[in-house]
Design an enzyme around this catalytic site. Structure first.
Site, mmCIF file in Angstrom:
data_model
loop_
_atom_site.group_PDB
_atom_site.id
_atom_site.type_symbol
_atom_site.label_atom_id
_atom_site.label_comp_id
_atom_site.label_asym_id
_atom_site.label_seq_id
_atom_site.Cartn_x
_atom_site.Cartn_y
_atom_site.Cartn_z
ATOM 1 N N TYR A 158 0.843 -1.209 0.000
ATOM 2 C CA TYR A 158 0.000 0.000 0.000
ATOM 3 C C TYR A 158 0.882 1.265 0.000
ATOM 4 C CZ TYR A 158 -4.401 2.523 0.677
ATOM 5 O OH TYR A 158 -5.499 3.342 0.510
ATOM 6 N N LYS A 165 -3.261 8.706 2.664
ATOM 7 C CA LYS A 165 -4.518 8.549 3.422
ATOM 8 C C LYS A 165 -4.371 9.154 4.828
ATOM 9 C CE LYS A 165 -7.170 6.379 0.437
ATOM 10 N NZ LYS A 165 -8.130 7.191 -0.339
HETATM 11 P P1 NAD Z 1 -12.299 3.466 -8.389
HETATM 12 O O1 NAD Z 1 -11.144 3.222 -9.295
HETATM 13 O O2 NAD Z 1 -13.608 2.963 -8.806
HETATM 14 O O3 NAD Z 1 -12.417 5.018 -8.046
HETATM 15 C C1 NAD Z 1 -11.297 5.879 -7.978
HETATM 16 C C2 NAD Z 1 -11.728 7.144 -8.667
HETATM 17 O O4 NAD Z 1 -10.708 8.157 -8.564
HETATM 18 C C3 NAD Z 1 -11.979 6.935 -10.169
HETATM 19 O O5 NAD Z 1 -13.311 7.316 -10.487
HETATM 20 C C4 NAD Z 1 -10.996 7.866 -10.836
HETATM 21 O O6 NAD Z 1 -11.524 8.438 -12.021
HETATM 22 C C5 NAD Z 1 -10.820 8.913 -9.744
HETATM 23 N N1 NAD Z 1 -9.639 9.744 -9.963
HETATM 24 C C6 NAD Z 1 -8.327 9.383 -9.919
HETATM 25 N N2 NAD Z 1 -7.552 10.447 -10.266
HETATM 26 C C7 NAD Z 1 -8.406 11.489 -10.511
HETATM 27 C C8 NAD Z 1 -8.229 12.823 -10.951
HETATM 28 N N3 NAD Z 1 -7.013 13.339 -11.205
HETATM 29 N N4 NAD Z 1 -9.336 13.601 -11.123
HETATM 30 C C9 NAD Z 1 -10.583 13.112 -10.896
HETATM 31 N N5 NAD Z 1 -10.814 11.847 -10.488
HETATM 32 C C10 NAD Z 1 -9.732 11.049 -10.325
HETATM 33 O O7 NAD Z 1 -11.864 2.815 -6.976
HETATM 34 P P2 NAD Z 1 -12.538 2.894 -5.524
HETATM 35 O O8 NAD Z 1 -11.947 1.744 -4.794
HETATM 36 O O9 NAD Z 1 -13.984 3.037 -5.633
HETATM 37 O O10 NAD Z 1 -11.872 4.208 -4.920
HETATM 38 C C11 NAD Z 1 -12.614 5.277 -4.362
HETATM 39 C C12 NAD Z 1 -11.943 5.773 -3.071
HETATM 40 O O11 NAD Z 1 -12.096 4.775 -2.068
HETATM 41 C C13 NAD Z 1 -10.454 6.036 -3.195
HETATM 42 O O12 NAD Z 1 -10.102 7.167 -2.421
HETATM 43 C C14 NAD Z 1 -9.857 4.779 -2.569
HETATM 44 O O13 NAD Z 1 -8.547 4.998 -2.078
HETATM 45 C C15 NAD Z 1 -10.838 4.574 -1.435
HETATM 46 N N6 NAD Z 1 -10.824 3.249 -0.817
HETATM 47 C C16 NAD Z 1 -10.886 2.128 -1.584
HETATM 48 C C17 NAD Z 1 -10.863 0.877 -0.983
HETATM 49 C C18 NAD Z 1 -10.923 -0.376 -1.814
HETATM 50 O O14 NAD Z 1 -10.502 -1.430 -1.331
HETATM 51 N N7 NAD Z 1 -11.419 -0.338 -3.022
HETATM 52 C C19 NAD Z 1 -10.784 0.770 0.429
HETATM 53 C C20 NAD Z 1 -10.742 1.949 1.179
HETATM 54 C C21 NAD Z 1 -10.753 3.185 0.554
#
Ligand code: NAD
Length: 261
Positions: free
Chosen positions: A154, A161
């Site tokens: 990570y 984060k």
């Molecule tokens: P995802 O890939 O579906 O979503 C990530 C989003 O970030 C995408 O829509 C992408 O277009 C957007 N993004 C990245 N760079 C960008 C930019 N420059 N401008 C605008 N948008 C941008 O994945 P997800 O897992 O749904 O992620 C959403 C959030 O949840 C993130 O912050 C991720 O770190 C967090 N998260 C995810 C998990 C997991 O296991 N999936 C766990 C905890 C937290």
């Protein structure tokens, strides 16, 4: 819970995105939604989900650019004079930072990008939104356990984060006097596009499901339901908080299976 609330969703990439679960849950609770998409490449995916949820407001926004953020709100203003909050479900670090030993993988450039896109963009979106936010508005972001505990691969995202979680508390303090609340959900691992950028993510998911008290991964809808609550007036006394939606994983040091031989 969200009748008469207008909420902007940023971070929808496809139907597996956490933002998709949040949008569905908020729609089910009566919210009117608008969506941003990062680039033309993702527009069609976002359009499909927006249509399903009765929204025709779709605006491009790359959070790496203040100009793009300003233009997005300018366009949003032509639909909504004011609104009740936004969800920031955005994170990014270059793929080569998300594998191997942290000290070997870390670079100055990767560090800057990860912190800019994954943490500063939350501040930038809040700063530009402020003149349009209604009283009792609520902002929400998505974080992960890597903010407070180290884990393999990570790497720099954990640092970003940690910054995002501090950002949540400082934004809450800055916007609280205006009645605006700011919270974060720390979600358990879910298989999404962003998650597949972390090396060996599948292994992480298995070991998580073995230790979490609920013994299974959480769904994007479960995250969405808590998001809907936090952005509703039912949570009017909650701000600056990191709420875990992870099947209890962060509360368990070990599972019984790991302990007994
Ligand atoms: P995802 O890939 O579906 O979503 C990530 C989003 O970030 C995408 O829509 C992408 O277009 C957007 N993004 C990245 N760079 C960008 C930019 N420059 N401008 C605008 N948008 C941008 O994945 P997800 O897992 O749904 O992620 C959403 C959030 O949840 C993130 O912050 C991720 O770190 C967090 N998260 C995810 C998990 C997991 O296991 N999936 C766990 C905890 C937290």
């Amino acid at each position: 819970m969200l009748n008469n609330k207008k909420i902007l969703i940023a971070g929808l990439a496809n139907k597996h995105s956490i933002a998709a679960g949040i949008a569905r849950a908020m729609h089910a609770q009566g919210a009117e939604l608008a969506f941003t998409y990062q680039s033309e490449r993702l527009k069609r995916n976002v359009e499909k989900i927006a249509e399903e949820l009765g929204s025709s407001i779709l605006i491009e926004c790359d959070v790496a650019s203040d100009q793009s953020i300003d233009m997005m709100y300018k366009e949003l203003k032509t639909h909504w004079g004011s609104f009740d909050g936004f969800v920031h479900s955005i994170g990014y670090a270059p793929a080569n930072e998300l594998e191997g030993n942290f000290i070997d993988a870390a670079t100055r450039e990767g560090f800057q990008i990860a912190h800019d896109i994954s943490s500063y963009s939350f501040t930038a979106m809040a700063k530009a939104a402020k003149p349009m936010l209604n009283d009792n508005a609520a902002l929400l972001t998505l974080t992960y356990l890597g903010a407070i505990q180290s884990l393999p691969n990570y790497n720099v995202m954990g640092l970003a984060k940690a910054s995002l979680e501090a950002n949540t508390r400082f934004l809450a303090a800055a916007l609280g006097p205006d009645g605006i609340r700011v919270n974060a959900i720390s979600a358990g691992p879910i298989k999404t596009l962003a998650a597949s950028g972390v090396k060996n993510f599948r292994k992480m998911l298995t070991s998580y499901a073995n230790r979490a008290p609920l013994r299974r991964p959480v769904t994007t809808l479960e995250v969405g339901n808590v998001a809907a609550f936090l952005c509703s007036d039912l949570a009017s006394g909650v701000t600056g908080e990191i709420t875990y939606v992870d099947g209890g994983f962060n509360t368990a040091a070990m599972s019984i299976e790991e302990y007994v031989d």
